[in-house]
Design a protein around this motif. Structure first.
Motif, PDB file in Angstrom:
ATOM      1  N   ALA A   1       0.823  -1.212   0.000  1.00 43.24           N
ATOM      2  CA  ALA A   1       0.000   0.000   0.000  1.00 43.24           C
ATOM      3  C   ALA A   1       0.853   1.256   0.000  1.00 43.24           C
ATOM      4  CB  ALA A   1      -0.923   0.001   1.215  1.00 43.24           C
ATOM      5  N   SER A   2       2.075   1.140   0.520  1.00 38.80           N
ATOM      6  CA  SER A   2       2.977   2.294   0.593  1.00 38.80           C
ATOM      7  C   SER A   2       3.843   2.428  -0.647  1.00 38.80           C
ATOM      8  CB  SER A   2       3.869   2.173   1.840  1.00 38.80           C
ATOM      9  OG  SER A   2       3.082   2.134   3.008  1.00 38.80           O
ATOM     10  N   GLU A   3       3.547   1.629  -1.653  1.00 42.50           N
ATOM     11  CA  GLU A   3       4.218   1.707  -2.960  1.00 42.50           C
ATOM     12  C   GLU A   3       5.700   1.343  -2.869  1.00 42.50           C
ATOM     13  OE1 GLU A   3       3.007   5.304  -5.228  1.00 42.50           O
ATOM     14  OE2 GLU A   3       1.668   5.652  -3.525  1.00 42.50           O
ATOM     15  N   ALA A   4       6.006   0.351  -2.035  1.00 43.04           N
ATOM     16  CA  ALA A   4       7.381  -0.146  -1.952  1.00 43.04           C
ATOM     17  C   ALA A   4       7.609  -1.206  -3.022  1.00 43.04           C
ATOM     18  CB  ALA A   4       7.640  -0.736  -0.567  1.00 43.04           C
ATOM     19  N   LEU A   5       8.810  -1.234  -3.550  1.00 43.64           N
ATOM     20  CA  LEU A   5       9.239  -2.350  -4.390  1.00 43.64           C
ATOM     21  C   LEU A   5       9.671  -3.456  -3.438  1.00 43.64           C
ATOM     22  CD1 LEU A   5       9.898  -3.461  -7.237  1.00 43.64           C
ATOM     23  CD2 LEU A   5      12.197  -2.480  -6.945  1.00 43.64           C
ATOM     24  N   ILE A   6       9.231  -4.715  -3.687  1.00 46.01           N
ATOM     25  CA  ILE A   6       9.344  -5.768  -2.675  1.00 46.01           C
ATOM     26  C   ILE A   6      10.170  -6.952  -3.158  1.00 46.01           C
ATOM     27  CG2 ILE A   6       8.011  -7.450  -1.329  1.00 46.01           C
ATOM     28  CD1 ILE A   6       5.689  -5.355  -1.423  1.00 46.01           C
ATOM     29  N   ALA A   7      11.033  -7.436  -2.259  1.00 50.97           N
ATOM     30  CA  ALA A   7      11.707  -8.731  -2.418  1.00 50.97           C
ATOM     31  C   ALA A   7      11.220  -9.603  -1.270  1.00 50.97           C
ATOM     32  CB  ALA A   7      13.223  -8.579  -2.376  1.00 50.97           C
ATOM     33  N   ALA A   8      10.634 -10.763  -1.579  1.00 48.33           N
ATOM     34  CA  ALA A   8       9.992 -11.587  -0.558  1.00 48.33           C
ATOM     35  C   ALA A   8      10.579 -12.991  -0.529  1.00 48.33           C
ATOM     36  CB  ALA A   8       8.489 -11.663  -0.803  1.00 48.33           C
ATOM     37  N   HIS A   9      10.524 -13.606   0.660  1.00 52.74           N
ATOM     38  CA  HIS A   9      10.928 -14.997   0.771  1.00 52.74           C
ATOM     39  C   HIS A   9      10.017 -15.857  -0.098  1.00 52.74           C
ATOM     40  CE1 HIS A   9      11.132 -19.055   2.631  1.00 52.74           C
ATOM     41  NE2 HIS A   9      12.415 -18.749   2.679  1.00 52.74           N
ATOM     42  N   ASN A  10      10.604 -16.822  -0.760  1.00 52.75           N
ATOM     43  CA  ASN A  10       9.885 -17.650  -1.732  1.00 52.75           C
ATOM     44  C   ASN A  10       9.103 -18.742  -1.002  1.00 52.75           C
ATOM     45  OD1 ASN A  10       8.995 -19.055  -3.919  1.00 52.75           O
ATOM     46  ND2 ASN A  10      10.996 -19.325  -4.871  1.00 52.75           N
ATOM     47  N   ASN A  11       7.826 -18.471  -0.729  1.00 52.50           N
ATOM     48  CA  ASN A  11       6.952 -19.467  -0.101  1.00 52.50           C
ATOM     49  C   ASN A  11       5.513 -19.221  -0.531  1.00 52.50           C
ATOM     50  OD1 ASN A  11       5.444 -17.805   2.037  1.00 52.50           O
ATOM     51  ND2 ASN A  11       7.586 -17.327   2.554  1.00 52.50           N
ATOM     52  N   PRO A  12       4.631 -20.217  -0.350  1.00 50.81           N
ATOM     53  CA  PRO A  12       3.256 -20.088  -0.851  1.00 50.81           C
ATOM     54  C   PRO A  12       2.484 -18.931  -0.246  1.00 50.81           C
ATOM     55  CG  PRO A  12       3.751 -22.375  -0.314  1.00 50.81           C
ATOM     56  CD  PRO A  12       4.889 -21.562   0.197  1.00 50.81           C
ATOM     57  N   PHE A  13       2.741 -18.583   1.031  1.00 46.47           N
ATOM     58  CA  PHE A  13       2.008 -17.509   1.681  1.00 46.47           C
ATOM     59  C   PHE A  13       2.262 -16.181   0.969  1.00 46.47           C
ATOM     60  CE2 PHE A  13       2.921 -20.637   5.027  1.00 46.47           C
ATOM     61  CZ  PHE A  13       1.631 -20.923   5.438  1.00 46.47           C
ATOM     62  N   ASN A  14       3.540 -15.877   0.724  1.00 46.86           N
ATOM     63  CA  ASN A  14       3.888 -14.613   0.079  1.00 46.86           C
ATOM     64  C   ASN A  14       3.471 -14.602  -1.385  1.00 46.86           C
ATOM     65  OD1 ASN A  14       5.034 -13.714   2.471  1.00 46.86           O
ATOM     66  ND2 ASN A  14       7.093 -14.383   1.933  1.00 46.86           N
ATOM     67  N   LYS A  15       3.648 -15.722  -2.063  1.00 42.35           N
ATOM     68  CA  LYS A  15       3.328 -15.771  -3.495  1.00 42.35           C
ATOM     69  C   LYS A  15       1.824 -15.669  -3.745  1.00 42.35           C
ATOM     70  CE  LYS A  15       6.516 -17.802  -6.221  1.00 42.35           C
ATOM     71  NZ  LYS A  15       7.255 -18.874  -6.934  1.00 42.35           N
ATOM     72  N   SER A  16       1.025 -16.149  -2.792  1.00 37.65           N
ATOM     73  CA  SER A  16      -0.427 -16.055  -2.969  1.00 37.65           C
ATOM     74  C   SER A  16      -0.909 -14.612  -2.913  1.00 37.65           C
ATOM     75  CB  SER A  16      -1.145 -16.890  -1.900  1.00 37.65           C
ATOM     76  OG  SER A  16      -1.004 -16.305  -0.618  1.00 37.65           O
ATOM     77  N   VAL A  17      -0.116 -13.732  -2.311  1.00 38.02           N
ATOM     78  CA  VAL A  17      -0.467 -12.305  -2.223  1.00 38.02           C
ATOM     79  C   VAL A  17       0.195 -11.510  -3.343  1.00 38.02           C
ATOM     80  CG1 VAL A  17      -0.266 -10.217  -0.809  1.00 38.02           C
ATOM     81  CG2 VAL A  17      -0.805 -12.412   0.274  1.00 38.02           C
ATOM     82  N   LEU A  18       1.482 -11.738  -3.549  1.00 38.41           N
ATOM     83  CA  LEU A  18       2.268 -10.909  -4.468  1.00 38.41           C
ATOM     84  C   LEU A  18       2.235 -11.402  -5.910  1.00 38.41           C
ATOM     85  CD1 LEU A  18       5.319 -10.507  -2.103  1.00 38.41           C
ATOM     86  CD2 LEU A  18       3.906  -8.613  -2.913  1.00 38.41           C
TER      87      LEU A  18
END
Length: 378
Positions: A290-307
């Motif tokens: 929501a704050s318009e950040a560019l994101i690097a996320a840990h590779n897992n189903p929880f994060n991928k289901s959102v991003l």
């Protein structure tokens, strides 16, 4: 629509001074009050907010001995909250999580519709020993047994509950508000150096991959600062500070609960690292989106289901280093940011989330009431 008497239990209290369930309880409780319901949130007596109401929400302060006896105090606190709730005759009791409350399942108020937000597979958290993980699996089973209705804040959790326990749970994620011009104006230019640093915000726990992220950065040739937000007072936090104390680029800023400052830091970061690997839809991730950040996320189903495809992903320190040394802020990256902002606007906005909570709470109350009437006639 009937005005309901609703209780929210299972958090340390509102306003938020701790984490995710406190965060969502703020928005849901205040939102339900605006929609005409009577809402009570149970607060630890140690909570810094001592008044009996907050934004129209009733606050019940219950004795919490956690800071005296340690983790066992959480169970006593939840018992105290439940015993008080039994006397209040709520239409609906919403339990945020089950870790220390489900053992008291037989004491859940019999006349209330019991809804449990099933949290994020707590027994998978690496910070817990094997015996504690086994207990958490047991607590999860008790929560399923003693609750009547269920909420999942992640589609991954919903699928797990359907597969494991053959129960339906209502998918309702966390929410976030789009970063506004008014919020931008509250931050001085000296606090908002655009795209000058990497950022990580998390509780100091192993499953949040803080060591992996900082190791990757530590091994990189980047000249940017790396800002870490989170209380480093626990054992793991102290270990992390000690391990990276010689890297002058890494700055530990402690925990910040001023949402305006946090969002400004997210908005102005060059890249925001999200290392959470266990749990449902994480509120800090949504706020970064929501704050318009560019994101690097840990590779897992929880994060991928959102991003989905709108982030960089890493699984180890080598991949973190590669991202740090190669990430750009060009057209494709700006598209990622815009796509994530659209997700907030249409999938994860707080108005929509509160509407979904209200709709499900009313449905659960009506189903419980219908069953009570049917039983009385029988």
């Amino acid at each position: 629509m009937k005005s309901l008497k609703i209780a929210i239990l299972g958090t340390r209290g509102i306003p938020n001074h701790y984490g995710g369930f406190e965060h969502i309880s703020e928005y849901v409780s205040a939102g339900l009050v605006k929609r005409g319901h009577s809402v009570t949130v149970y607060n630890s007596h140690n909570h810094p907010y001592t008044a009996n109401t907050w934004n129209g929400v009733n606050i019940r302060h219950c004795y919490d001995p956690e800071y005296v006896v340690g983790t066992a105090g959480q169970f006593i606190y939840d018992l105290n909250c439940l015993m008080d709730a039994r006397r209040q005759k709520f239409d609906v009791v919403l339990l945020m999580g089950y870790t220390s409350s489900s053992v008291w399942g037989r004491l859940y108020p019999a006349s209330s519709a019991i809804i449990t937000n099933m949290d994020g597979l707590e027994w998978k958290r690496s910070k817990y020993s094997k015996p504690v993980q086994q207990f958490l699996k047991y607590a999860e089973k008790l929560a399923v047994k003693h609750s009547q209705f269920y909420i999942s804040d992640s589609r991954v959790i919903k699928e797990y509950l359907e597969s494991k326990y053959h129960i339906h749970s209502e998918y309702i994620p966390y929410g976030a508000d789009v970063y506004t011009e008014q919020e931008r104006e509250q931050v001085s230019k000296s606090d908002a150096l655009k795209e000058d640093y990497f950022l990580l915000m998390a509780r100091m726990e192993p499953e949040n991959n803080i060591e992996t992220i900082l190791e990757g950065f530590n091994n990189s040739n980047s000249r940017r600062e790396f800002v870490v937000l989170g209380d480093t007072g626990n054992r793991f936090g102290q270990f992390i500070r000690h391990r990276f104390k010689n890297d002058e680029r890494i700055s530990f800023r402690g925990a910040i609960f001023d949402n305006t400052k946090v969002r400004a830091l997210q908005n102005n970061s060059y890249l925001y690292f999200h290392g959470h690997s266990v749990g449902g839809t994480n509120p800090s991730l949504l706020e970064a989106m929501a704050s318009e950040a560019l994101i690097a996320a840990h590779n897992n189903p929880f994060n991928k289901s959102v991003l989905n495809a709108d982030a960089f992903y890493f699984s180890n320190a080598h991949e973190v280093r590669e991202i740090v040394e190669t990430v750009q802020r060009t057209g494709n990256e700006q598209l990622m940011v815009r796509n994530n902002l659209n997700k907030i606007a249409f999938q994860f906005n707080w108005g929509k989330i509160v509407d979904e909570y209200e709709s499900f709470i009313v449905e659960c109350y009506e189903r419980k009431n219908s069953e009570r009437i049917t039983a009385a006639r029988g």
